[in-house]
Structure formats: C-alpha cells, structure tokens
Design a protein around this motif. Structure first.
Motif, PDB file in Angstrom:
ATOM      1  N   ARG A 120       0.835  -1.188   0.000  1.00  0.00           N
ATOM      2  CA  ARG A 120       0.000   0.000   0.000  1.00  0.00           C
ATOM      3  C   ARG A 120       0.876   1.247   0.000  1.00  0.00           C
ATOM      4  N   ARG A 161      -2.340  10.746   3.798  1.00  0.00           N
ATOM      5  CA  ARG A 161      -3.107  10.829   5.036  1.00  0.00           C
ATOM      6  C   ARG A 161      -3.071   9.489   5.774  1.00  0.00           C
ATOM      7  N   GLU A 162      -3.200   8.410   5.035  1.00  0.00           N
ATOM      8  CA  GLU A 162      -3.167   7.093   5.678  1.00  0.00           C
ATOM      9  C   GLU A 162      -1.806   6.864   6.335  1.00  0.00           C
ATOM     10  N   LEU A 194      -1.655   8.914   9.494  1.00  0.00           N
ATOM     11  CA  LEU A 194      -2.437   8.311  10.573  1.00  0.00           C
ATOM     12  C   LEU A 194      -1.672   7.165  11.213  1.00  0.00           C
ATOM     13  N   GLU A 234       0.758   8.711  13.412  1.00  0.00           N
ATOM     14  CA  GLU A 234       0.086   9.239  14.603  1.00  0.00           C
ATOM     15  C   GLU A 234      -0.162   8.118  15.613  1.00  0.00           C
ATOM     16  N   ALA A 235      -0.600   6.959  15.088  1.00  0.00           N
ATOM     17  CA  ALA A 235      -0.842   5.817  15.967  1.00  0.00           C
ATOM     18  C   ALA A 235       0.453   5.378  16.652  1.00  0.00           C
ATOM     19  N   MET A 249      -1.741  14.972  15.250  1.00  0.00           N
ATOM     20  CA  MET A 249      -2.696  15.613  14.360  1.00  0.00           C
ATOM     21  C   MET A 249      -3.813  16.223  15.188  1.00  0.00           C
ATOM     22  N   GLU A 293       7.354  12.665  29.261  1.00  0.00           N
ATOM     23  CA  GLU A 293       6.819  11.686  28.313  1.00  0.00           C
ATOM     24  C   GLU A 293       7.877  10.652  27.930  1.00  0.00           C
ATOM     25  N   LEU A 319       7.906   6.579  28.276  1.00  0.00           N
ATOM     26  CA  LEU A 319       8.198   5.658  27.177  1.00  0.00           C
ATOM     27  C   LEU A 319       9.304   4.693  27.572  1.00  0.00           C
ATOM     28  N   SER A 351       4.468  -9.956  18.158  1.00  0.00           N
ATOM     29  CA  SER A 351       3.854  -8.829  18.846  1.00  0.00           C
ATOM     30  C   SER A 351       4.893  -8.041  19.627  1.00  0.00           C
ATOM     31  N   LYS A 401       7.044  -6.055  17.215  1.00  0.00           N
ATOM     32  CA  LYS A 401       6.373  -4.891  16.630  1.00  0.00           C
ATOM     33  C   LYS A 401       6.223  -3.761  17.646  1.00  0.00           C
ATOM     34  N   THR A 402       5.741  -4.085  18.821  1.00  0.00           N
ATOM     35  CA  THR A 402       5.553  -3.049  19.834  1.00  0.00           C
ATOM     36  C   THR A 402       6.891  -2.438  20.236  1.00  0.00           C
ATOM     37  N   TYR A 447       8.172   1.678  20.010  1.00  0.00           N
ATOM     38  CA  TYR A 447       8.787   2.471  21.081  1.00  0.00           C
ATOM     39  C   TYR A 447      10.208   2.863  20.691  1.00  0.00           C
ATOM     40  N   ARG A 506      10.053   5.989  18.635  1.00  0.00           N
ATOM     41  CA  ARG A 506       9.752   7.200  19.412  1.00  0.00           C
ATOM     42  C   ARG A 506      10.930   7.615  20.272  1.00  0.00           C
TER      43      ARG A 506
END
Lengths: 232, 232
Positions: free
Chosen positions: B15, B56-57, B60, B63-64, B70, B85, B89, B154, B157-158, B162, B165
């Motif tokens: 995509r 935009r996708e 987003l 953003e997630a 946004m 913050e 994290l 999982s 990915k998680t 982090y 960020r």
DNA sequence: GATATATATTTGGTATACCAACTAAAGGTC
DNA sequence: GACCTTTAGTTGGTATACCAAATATATATC
C-alpha cells in the motif's frame, strides 16, 4: 466579547475515522463482528452512513491495533488469532501489567486503591453467578484501573490495545469456573500488595496472574477446535 | 497453465500509505523532519508525488505510533515529547526489553547469540570513535537483534514502535561519552548472560540498562533547554 | 459435455473535488 | 489612529469518482 468561550455543547469534532474505529472495535469485542468476518468497505460504509474514506481510516487504525487484517484485493477481515499468537500477546501483556503493578505502588492514590478493592469485592460477590458477563466486565475493569493508576499514558494506551486483542479469548476463558476461582486468589494478593505498596509482590503477582491464564486459554482453544471438528 | 506463478519481479504492491509512512518515519528518525516541524498535507503529498489520500493514511499510521500529532484544522506536526513523556516511554520499553531478555534465553539460537556478540565487539572497537553515528547504529541493532531472537511478532512490533519514538533522544544521549562507557558494561553482562542462558541476569540487566539511561537523558534535556534559552 | 477463453462484476487502492473551520489581512467606522 | 467587521485564502475533513487487479460467469470451441 459577546458569546465567546460559550462552547456550545454540540459535540462537533472528533475525526469520523476515530469514531468509526470505536464503533467497529466495540462490535468486534462484543462478538457482533466475530473473528474471520469480512468487513467489505462499501457495504460497511453504507451501513454506517459514511463514505469509504473515513471508514478506511478507521479500519487502518484497527489494523494497526491488530484487530483487523487487510490484504490487497481482499475484504478486510476480523482477526482470528491462533493459540500461539495469543500466547505471544499474553506474554507481552504480562510484562506490561508487571510494570503497571510496580508503578501503581508508587503512583496510585489511596482513593484509587479503594476503588480497585471495591471491584475485587464485587467480583467475589459474583464469582458463582451464572451470568458471567458481569463478572468478566468487572475483571477487565479491575486490570484497567490498576494500569490507569500509574498515570503513564503510553503504558495505558499500549495496554489498552493488547487488552482489546485479548478481550474475546479472555472472555471465553473467564467462563470456566476453575479459572474464576484462581483469578480471585490472584486478585486478592494483588489488592493486598497494593495496600502495603509492596512493589515486588504486586508486580510478580500481576505477571504470574496473566501467565497462568495461558493454561486456561490453551484448554479453551482445544475445546473450540474439538467443537469445530464436530460442527463442520 | 502457460505462465502462471511467474510473479514478475515488478514490485507492484505494498500500500502506498505504508510506503509513505516508511519514508516519513525515516526522515523523522534521521532528523530531516525535526520535532515540531509542520507536515502540511497538500505540500507533502505533492513533494512525494502522491495524492492526499494515501499520504493521510501514512500520517495516521505515524500518529498511531506516536511520531506525529494531528489536531483539527492544524497541520500534522512531528512529535516533540517532553522529558516526562520520554521517561514514561522508557519505562515501558524497559519492561519490553526485560521480557525480551527472558524469552531470548529460551528462543535465541547459538548463531543469533554469535551475531549479537559480534555487534558488542564492534561497539567496543568504536567506543572512542569521534564518529558516533556508527556506534549508535550498532547500539540500536544490538537491542533489535535480541528482541528479534525471541520470535515473538507482537513483542517485536511493539518494541519497534517504542524504538522509533525513543530514537532521537537515545541518539542525543549516546553522544555522551560517559553514557557509552556505561552502555558497554551493561551490554557485556547481557551477552554473558545470553551465553549462559541465564534468564534472571539477562532480563534484569536489560531492564536496568534502559532505566539507567533515563539519567543521561535527563541531562540531555537540561542541556537542550539551556541551549534553547540562549539561542532564542 | 468438459475445458478454456473472454467478459462482466466486485473488490480494494488511489486521485480528485467539495466543504467547513480557522486565520489573517484589508477595509470601513467611530 | 485604533478597533471592529468582513472577506479572501489556507487548512484539514469528507465525499465522490476513477482505476486496476481478482474473481466469477457465461459462452464458444473442441
């Protein structure tokens, strides 16, 4: 100034895509959109009375959360994790709750601990209730409340996402009476530890509480598989 | 069949939104899109040669992940987290790496541990190199490799989210010589623990390794604040 | 009658067009 | 000249239109 800062109560603005994600997430958790179910974009958008663009944004959010799977030229589909995947999720969630337990001992107010203990007592009162949905909802709220008391937004958000992905399987697990009995013992120790601000006790209890859940969930998967084999 | 399963090597389909997210994420990590920078949709879409919809996708998605913020009627902006913050994290990341260390002792192959040790040795060779970027990149790869060895998708990915960020602030932190020296000691213990499959040692070292980093990062934030006070 | 090919339909992916909210600048009034 | 009003321009949010790939169907051919 005439009417500034009135902030008329019309709730105009949250992005439509987020609202849609909330709606679909609820339907997935409640089982109205069961695992494996197709979510065709046009049809679903029409049903919700929105266009495909915000629906798509909502679906992408749910895909990022792991609740929906999207592949090219195929309708989005509600995730249907295998036991191995669920056990991976539970390991991560156990680590998050272990951290939550530790932080809660530092950050939770007495009032918050009161609320958490109230939930525990309410669960005790409902442990042999045939209507398991109430018991389960308080169970989930119990865990959420502990995480929330850490005041760590990142932890809260990530935990919530794993919470959603594990919701269904934990619901199925909570129907087992033995699982509920074990849970009450664990919860009792957690509340006790919180009262004494005993980080070691709370964190290790929360970690092991979730890891022990893996065994019950293994049984649930085995039962579902057997049931599926019978029903076709 | 004539030519089925040929699968022409044209890489037609991922995509666009995901590709865009990858590009923007890289630019954010590399500092080409610095914290606080505006990302107007039309302008950015034009610069990338795509329309606003997939851009935009991608936004987003970011953003997630917490890399972009946004808000209605305002341009999306690269996240600029405060020290509080970042410390939140880091706590979560420390819990994730603690779990990774434990699981790695069970799941890592000898070959994977060899690779991890190689990275450690390469870092030792570059610890007093003035070109810190190389040191830092291996540092990040070291942590990623340990997490990857758990084979828990999982968790991987998680952790990666982090990781993104925290990338910039950890880069700034790694420029401090004292931080690098401390890191090498920690890494040495981690590799040693992995060799002996000592879960307790590896997991606790990985947890504390990250928690200790908070102190260095506090200094980095203080320095930046002082610098900002002078420059503007 | 079975198979293969062509076509029509449905799907998700992308681009464009439209809208409402906000901002800022220009112009008018006191 | 200062301040208020209005208007033009920009932004993100949403709806619609278009496209390509995949699939199912029907038809023609052997």
């Amino acid at each position: 100034m005439k009417n500034a800062t009135i902030d008329l109560p019309s709730l105009p603005r949250q992005r439509l895509g987020d609202q849609i994600a909330d709606v679909l997430r609820q339907q997935i958790l409640l089982g109205q959109l069961p695992p494996g179910k197709n979510i065709p974009e046009r049809e679903t958008a029409a049903a919700l009375g929105v266009s495909r663009t915000p629906l798509r944004e909502g679906l992408l959010t749910l895909e990022a959360e792991g609740l929906v799977e999207m592949s090219p030229s195929k309708s989005p589909v509600v995730a249907n994790p295998t036991f191995v995947e669920v056990s991976h999720l539970l390991l991560v969630q156990s680590a998050l709750e272990e951290l939550a337990g530790e932080c809660a001992c530092d950050e939770a107010t007495e009032d918050e601990i009161d609320k958490i203990e109230d939930m525990h007592k309410m669960m005790l009162a409902n442990v042999q209730e045939p209507d398991q949905i109430k018991f389960f909802q308080i169970d989930m709220a119990f865990h959420e409340a502990i995480v929330a008391s850490t005041k760590n937004p990142s932890l809260i958000k990530t935990h919530k996402q794993y919470h959603s992905r594990l919701w269904r399987v934990r619901f199925l697990s909570a129907r087992r009476r033995a699982a509920r009995d074990k849970a009450m013992i664990d919860h009792g120790r957690i509340v006790e530890g919180l009262r004494h601000r005993d980080k070691e006790q709370v964190s290790s209890e929360m970690r092991e509480h979730l890891r022990r859940a893996i065994d019950n969930i293994r049984i649930v998967f085995a039962e579902e598989e057997a049931s599926a084999a019978v029903n076709g």
